[in-house]
Design an enzyme around this catalytic site. Sequence first.
Site, PDB file in Angstrom:
ATOM      1  N   GLY A 152       0.819  -1.211   0.000  1.00 33.73           N
ATOM      2  CA  GLY A 152       0.000   0.000   0.000  1.00 33.73           C
ATOM      3  C   GLY A 152       0.849   1.256   0.000  1.00 33.73           C
ATOM      4  N   HIS A 153       1.934   1.231   0.746  1.00 37.96           N
ATOM      5  CA  HIS A 153       2.854   2.363   0.799  1.00 37.96           C
ATOM      6  C   HIS A 153       3.447   2.646  -0.589  1.00 37.96           C
ATOM      7  CE1 HIS A 153       6.069   5.006   1.991  1.00 37.96           C
ATOM      8  NE2 HIS A 153       7.006   4.108   1.755  1.00 37.96           N
ATOM      9  N   ILE A 154       3.868   1.597  -1.283  1.00 41.30           N
ATOM     10  CA  ILE A 154       4.452   1.752  -2.621  1.00 41.30           C
ATOM     11  C   ILE A 154       3.415   2.311  -3.593  1.00 41.30           C
ATOM     12  CG2 ILE A 154       5.435   0.505  -4.589  1.00 41.30           C
ATOM     13  CD1 ILE A 154       6.631  -1.463  -2.537  1.00 41.30           C
TER      14      ILE A 154
END
Length: 211
Positions: A168-170
């Site tokens: 999700g961060h990426i």
Amino acid sequence: MKLHDALLRTPYAVRMSHWLMVICFFFVSMSGLSWFFPSLNGLNSLLGGPQLARILHPFMGVAIFLLLTFMFIRLVRYNLPEAGDGKWFANLGLVLRGEHSDKLDTGKYNAGQKLLFWGIMGLISLLLISGMVIWRPYFAPLFSIPTIRVGLFIHALAGVLLMLLIIGHIYLAFWVKGSVDSMSSGYVSRKWARTHHPRWFRQVAGKKDAP
């Protein structure tokens, strides 16, 4: 990006820690998946095969924890809860649609980024503790078999949750155009800062423009 239009967002030491952690996390997660899913057993060859992977996996895990601890020390003051964080969550729909509102008046990190920060740190701490319990031949002999089984379950669950958070961060890093610059060159444009983090922009722009 023109230098006169750039603002330093991420210092060099933090960026290097981040990318070293990314490299270690890639190998650790691949080896972990190779044991969790038998069909992915070939992934442990990235660390030289099953035997070498089992040796390197925990040591690289400790390296990830130490790198994140350094980043935690450098960034924690920007990720503490604030009164305005609730307003960010209340306007999450606007944020997801890419509609930026001055009323959010976001600091260096928004409430979602803070949640990610604490989530990653919490899961990494859980992985370190459970990893120590199951780490043979160093620490596992100190614990009972039932405790080791619980440690294995917690370690696997925390590992999967952490990988989902990182994915999700990426995705969000690429979804918000210009965000990747802050962790590659370390700089962002003044327009990007004013749009996404207006309160932080006022703080750093005032310092930069001062004689």
